[in-house]
Scaffold this motif. Sequence first.
Motif, PDB file in Angstrom:
ATOM      1  N   ARG A 144     -14.201  37.647  23.768  1.00  0.00           N
ATOM      2  CA  ARG A 144     -13.341  38.573  23.023  1.00  0.00           C
ATOM      3  C   ARG A 144     -13.259  39.912  23.734  1.00  0.00           C
ATOM      4  O   ARG A 144     -14.276  40.411  24.223  1.00  0.00           O
ATOM      5  CB  ARG A 144     -13.953  38.888  21.641  1.00  0.00           C
ATOM      6  N   ILE A 145     -12.090  40.508  23.691  1.00  0.00           N
ATOM      7  CA  ILE A 145     -11.980  41.896  24.159  1.00  0.00           C
ATOM      8  C   ILE A 145     -12.744  42.770  23.177  1.00  0.00           C
ATOM      9  O   ILE A 145     -12.681  42.558  21.968  1.00  0.00           O
ATOM     10  CB  ILE A 145     -10.486  42.326  24.194  1.00  0.00           C
ATOM     11  N   PHE A 174     -11.197  47.993  25.803  1.00  0.00           N
ATOM     12  CA  PHE A 174      -9.730  48.022  25.906  1.00  0.00           C
ATOM     13  C   PHE A 174      -9.235  49.459  26.038  1.00  0.00           C
ATOM     14  O   PHE A 174      -8.400  49.774  26.881  1.00  0.00           O
ATOM     15  CB  PHE A 174      -9.088  47.354  24.682  1.00  0.00           C
ATOM     16  N   VAL A 210      -2.978  39.874  24.413  1.00  0.00           N
ATOM     17  CA  VAL A 210      -4.214  39.509  23.726  1.00  0.00           C
ATOM     18  C   VAL A 210      -4.173  38.040  23.348  1.00  0.00           C
ATOM     19  O   VAL A 210      -3.147  37.370  23.462  1.00  0.00           O
ATOM     20  CB  VAL A 210      -4.483  40.362  22.461  1.00  0.00           C
ATOM     21  N   CYS A 224      -8.427  35.468  29.468  1.00  0.00           N
ATOM     22  CA  CYS A 224      -7.104  35.011  28.991  1.00  0.00           C
ATOM     23  C   CYS A 224      -6.774  33.662  29.614  1.00  0.00           C
ATOM     24  O   CYS A 224      -7.330  33.271  30.644  1.00  0.00           O
ATOM     25  CB  CYS A 224      -6.021  36.042  29.266  1.00  0.00           C
ATOM     26  N   ASP A 264      -9.355  38.055  19.919  1.00  0.00           N
ATOM     27  CA  ASP A 264      -9.429  39.475  20.275  1.00  0.00           C
ATOM     28  C   ASP A 264      -9.198  40.288  19.003  1.00  0.00           C
ATOM     29  O   ASP A 264      -8.551  39.813  18.067  1.00  0.00           O
ATOM     30  CB  ASP A 264      -8.343  39.810  21.314  1.00  0.00           C
ATOM     31  N   THR A 266     -14.641  41.190  28.548  1.00  0.00           N
ATOM     32  CA  THR A 266     -14.846  40.619  27.213  1.00  0.00           C
ATOM     33  C   THR A 266     -16.336  40.514  26.891  1.00  0.00           C
ATOM     34  O   THR A 266     -17.180  40.639  27.780  1.00  0.00           O
ATOM     35  CB  THR A 266     -14.238  39.200  27.133  1.00  0.00           C
ATOM     36  N   SER A 317      -7.048  40.080  29.047  1.00  0.00           N
ATOM     37  CA  SER A 317      -8.491  39.915  28.924  1.00  0.00           C
ATOM     38  C   SER A 317      -9.012  39.074  30.080  1.00  0.00           C
ATOM     39  O   SER A 317      -8.300  38.246  30.658  1.00  0.00           O
ATOM     40  CB  SER A 317      -8.832  39.272  27.582  1.00  0.00           C
TER      41      SER A 317
END
Length: 478
Positions: free
Chosen positions: A214-215, A220, A235, A186, A246, A209, A183
């Motif tokens: 958040r993804i 994705f 994730v 991350c 995520d 994100t 992500s």
Amino acid sequence: MDEYRESHPNNEFLADVFRKAIEYLNSLSGANVGISPSKEKLFSMIDTELPEHGVSPAAAMKSLIDGVENGLIRSGSPRYFGFVIGGSTPVSIAADWLTTAWDQNAQAYGTSPAAAVMEEVVAKWLLELLGLPESASVGFVTGAQMANFTALAVARNKVLKDHGWDFDAEGLQDSPHLRVLCSASCHGTVRSAIRLMGLGRKNIETVETDKQGRIETKEFKRTLGAYSGPTIVCVQAGNVNTGAFDPIADIADLSRASGAWLHVDGAFGMWAAASPSLKHLVAGVELADSWATDAHKWLNVPYDSGLVIVRQPETHLKLKVEQCAYVGTTQVGHRNGSEWVPENSRRARGFVLYASLRCLGKNGVRRIVENSCEMARLFATELVKLPGVEVLNQVVLNQLLFRIIPTSVTENNDVHASVAKRIQQTGVCWLGTTQWAGQTVLRISVSNWATTAADVRRSVECIREAIENERETTANIG
Ligand SMILES: *Cc1c(COP(=O)(O)O)cnc(C)c1O
């Protein structure tokens, strides 16, 4: 040394140091969380020539204590909200002291049978607490950085093997292309792990994100595409800024369908599984292939203590095929802790985890996690009451971001760094800044077992004053 042995027949000087340690711990809830002198001052207190002749242990300890005392950030304080640090519960400190005194090498069953059995028992407990498959394997490492590295190295070997490449024998020279999806938000240690593994920063494919970090599942899906070659997906359970998760369950399904390895970085967020009211956040976490988490954050044990967990023990065990000859294979059927981690000789971290989990029980861990989240929500409620303050994230866990809304006198970003500094200098509480959506903002992490509503209110008052003082100063300069 002979002289030392004679003058300290019963190590009685240790008792004096022990009392010093307790004094320090008792001071943690006091006022001064973290005022630091300058680096120069610290050097002047600590730096000397390496002595030709030593001094007594008591004198050496006095130098140590005098040297560092003013340079310590009291990160064990219930009003320390920087990074995601966590304190240390008294029981974990007690077990850590004994771990030092026992000085076991947890590398193999043969070097410490008790440490090996302890690791097996603690592994079982942790898997239950974190809602992971009971057949998964656990390695005890220094922290989530090493856990991410270890898990991703296991993943690299396995996905290449699945595509006909023997990484152990051939390394990465001429190997099939290995995709790594992470992500956009991350943790830096995931990126570092990928670089340490020899996969190269440029090969990381970024999944965008949403505003919480958040993804998004559709994003994705788009990034993953139709590729079915060797792939690792990373994730996050608990974004280090917002605490967001995520959509692990959805990503697990998609990863599995494409034959990708799914790794979860859940340094602190995975502990949400210990709470019935927060468990939904980690839904699907048990579907992953590997996990990295920390005990030194939310379980509140002393540094350092991280956990690497792998779904298939037989895959995990292939990480290190070399054995030191003198350890030998005579202990087959017994746990050799070093087979599950990169390190060979290791501290027996299992003792601390055992005592902590024994003392807290599932309920105690749940209470630490839930209290931290409740205190983060209280921060949110109180901070939005301050004029010109905006909370930037949905406080789903223990992390909170806020900013000072710019006015004509505080229009630049630097106001956040200088407010953080003002707060830190009061010694009342400690919080720092972070980069979020291209801006410098203020950040709060509640991860100490002892934080109370009174601590939060006192800290909010301190934050209010710091902002007010900053505005006044800026207005006067302007
Ligand atoms: C803290 C953290 C890490 C790194 O953990 P260390 O224990 O410092 O190695 C990795 N990922 C996340 C999400 C973290 O919060």
